[in-house]
Scaffold this active site. Structure first.
Site, short mmCIF file in Angstrom:
data_model
loop_
_atom_site.label_atom_id
_atom_site.label_comp_id
_atom_site.label_asym_id
_atom_site.label_seq_id
_atom_site.Cartn_x
_atom_site.Cartn_y
_atom_site.Cartn_z
CE LYS A 113 96.75 -24.89 -32.12
NZ LYS A 113 95.56 -25.62 -31.32
CE LYS A 200 92.10 -21.38 -36.42
NZ LYS A 200 91.50 -22.55 -35.83
CE LYS A 203 88.51 -21.79 -28.33
NZ LYS A 203 89.43 -22.79 -28.99
N1 AQP Z 1 88.26 -18.89 -37.35
C1 AQP Z 1 87.33 -19.80 -37.53
N2 AQP Z 1 86.62 -19.90 -38.48
C2 AQP Z 1 85.67 -21.17 -38.70
N3 AQP Z 1 85.65 -21.97 -37.69
C3 AQP Z 1 86.68 -21.97 -36.80
N4 AQP Z 1 86.96 -22.90 -35.92
C4 AQP Z 1 87.82 -22.58 -35.08
N5 AQP Z 1 88.34 -21.34 -35.45
C5 AQP Z 1 87.52 -21.05 -36.58
C6 AQP Z 1 86.25 -24.32 -35.51
O1 AQP Z 1 85.57 -24.31 -34.34
C7 AQP Z 1 85.91 -25.65 -33.97
C8 AQP Z 1 86.66 -25.76 -32.64
O2 AQP Z 1 87.97 -25.35 -32.80
P1 AQP Z 1 88.88 -25.72 -31.58
O3 AQP Z 1 88.71 -24.53 -30.44
O4 AQP Z 1 88.59 -26.90 -30.86
O5 AQP Z 1 90.20 -25.44 -31.99
P2 AQP Z 1 90.80 -24.54 -33.00
O6 AQP Z 1 90.42 -24.88 -34.48
O7 AQP Z 1 92.44 -24.75 -32.87
O8 AQP Z 1 90.19 -23.30 -32.52
P3 AQP Z 1 91.07 -22.08 -32.12
O9 AQP Z 1 89.87 -20.61 -31.58
O10 AQP Z 1 92.07 -21.58 -33.05
O11 AQP Z 1 91.58 -22.33 -30.65
P4 AQP Z 1 93.08 -22.28 -30.22
O12 AQP Z 1 93.33 -21.11 -30.55
O13 AQP Z 1 92.78 -22.79 -28.97
O14 AQP Z 1 93.64 -23.38 -31.20
C9 AQP Z 1 86.49 -26.59 -35.05
O15 AQP Z 1 85.38 -27.18 -35.86
C10 AQP Z 1 87.16 -25.33 -35.76
O16 AQP Z 1 87.06 -25.57 -37.13
#
Ligand code: AQP
Length: 338
Positions: A113, A200, A203
């Site tokens: 990040k 992955k 969001k």
């Molecule tokens: N692609 C994914 N596949 C499976 N699990 C996922 N999680 C996120 N993306 C996937 C799971 O969702 C939970 C919460 O995630 P988060 O939003 O707190 O943070 P993150 O993992 O950083 O999710 P994003 O969508 O990638 O958010 P941004 O883009 O804002 O950083 C966790 O249990 C995660 O494993």
């Protein structure tokens, strides 16, 4: 009999996608039947990268509503907003002061990040895993259902609890903090981008077509799946390292259709992408329809939603404040009676 406790949360950094649902929320919904569940909207985490205040407010409410719409039951689980429970920030500070900086610099998510932020990397981004440790440890959590991407952060939470609190401040070998275990579900543990099966689904990906959001309309789902990256092979299969897109999309289909891996692999093993994509599209639209229906009803009544979050906060406060008091006591802080 005391039920084992789980803790988890999602950041309100945008519209939740099927990765958040299949990799996280769907598992909480099952686990709450046999475990005591604390789930929160981790809004303090959401400001570790630059944010828009109006969007944070809206995303906090929509994330909470989606928890409920996906099946989290506020009568048996505590659903709350992280910043409403002050103990999260306070325990984070205490843990900050005993966590070595070089442990933090090793965190893969920070490195990934930080690259995206250029010169604008906040201390909060580096500190993200300590706040996550505080979140988990406050609830004497037994199990943390997380996607594979969060495994390293959970390991850090375990090290902080064991090596920095229990070993240093524990009296008569009594643990001050419970050391949590990860719970990585096999299915849906990592849902990949629709544009690249090796990245992955996220969001914060600037390409909207890389993800299916839980609130996408049927038309939009159809368009995104049509555009999803494919290959030139016939037959949609699992576990072929040269075909990450096939593995990912078949994995999603196997869950949302309810068929499971084996049956989905048989059904799709000999068909081409032209036949597979409509199957996946229809299964996604049907799986998301009840969630969207409940979500829009909930959003008509923000007072009801806020009531759920208030109740969740008071249940969370009770447990979190007890843990915080215990930690402060062993660290030598003067105790107050009230
Ligand atoms: N692609 C994914 N596949 C499976 N699990 C996922 N999680 C996120 N993306 C996937 C799971 O969702 C939970 C919460 O995630 P988060 O939003 O707190 O943070 P993150 O993992 O950083 O999710 P994003 O969508 O990638 O958010 P941004 O883009 O804002 O950083 C966790 O249990 C995660 O494993």
């Amino acid at each position: 009999m005391n039920r084992k406790r789980i803790f988890s949360g999602v950041q309100p950094t945008g519209s939740l996608h099927i990765g958040n649902w299949l990799g996280a929320i769907r598992n909480w919904v099952e686990l709450q039947k046999s475990h005591e569940a604390f789930v929160c909207v981790v809004d303090l985490h959401a400001i570790t990268t630059p944010h828009n205040p109006k969007e944070l407010l809206e995303n906090t409410l929509s994330t909470a509503a989606l928890y409920k719409a996906c099946g989290m039951d506020p009568d048996i689980s505590s659903i709350f907003v992280q910043s409403h429970v002050k103990a999260h920030s306070e325990l984070c500070w205490l843990l900050n002061c005993i966590t070595p900086l070089n442990w933090m610099e090793r965190m893969i998510q920070f490195k990934e990040k930080a690259i995206k932020q250029g010169d604008n990397v906040s201390i909060g981004l580096l500190d993200y895993p300590v706040l996550m440790a505080a979140d988990i440890l406050l609830y004497d959590t037994d199990l943390v259902p997380v996607g594979e991407d969060q495994k390293q952060h959970l390991e850090l939470a375990r090290d902080i609890a064991q090596q920095r609190i229990n070993s240093r401040f524990g009296i008569n070998e009594e643990n001050i903090l419970k050391v949590p275990q990860p719970l990585i579900m096999k299915e849906g543990a990592k849902i990949m981008s629709l544009c690249d099966g090796k990245v992955k689904m996220s969001k914060s990906d600037s390409n909207e077509n890389s993800r299916i959001s839980l609130l996408d309309s049927p038309d939009l789902i159809r368009k995104k799946i049509k555009r999803a990256k494919t290959d030139a092979e016939i037959g949609i299969e699992f576990n072929n390292i040269n075909r990450p897109e096939a593995d990912n999309l078949l994995g999603i289909y196997s869950i949302v259709s309810g068929l499971g891996k084996e049956k989905a692999a048989i059904e799709c093993g000999e068909i081409g992408w032209g036949k597979f994509k409509p199957l996946l599209t229809d299964a996604l639209i049907s799986a998301l329809e009840p969630i969207q229906k409940e979500y829009f009803i909930l959003r008509e009544d923000n007072d009801y939603l806020k009531k759920i979050l208030e109740n969740g906060q008071s249940k969370a406060d009770e447990v979190a404040n007890r843990t915080l008091k215990r930690v402060k006591k062993v660290m030598g802080f003067l105790q107050r009676e009230i």
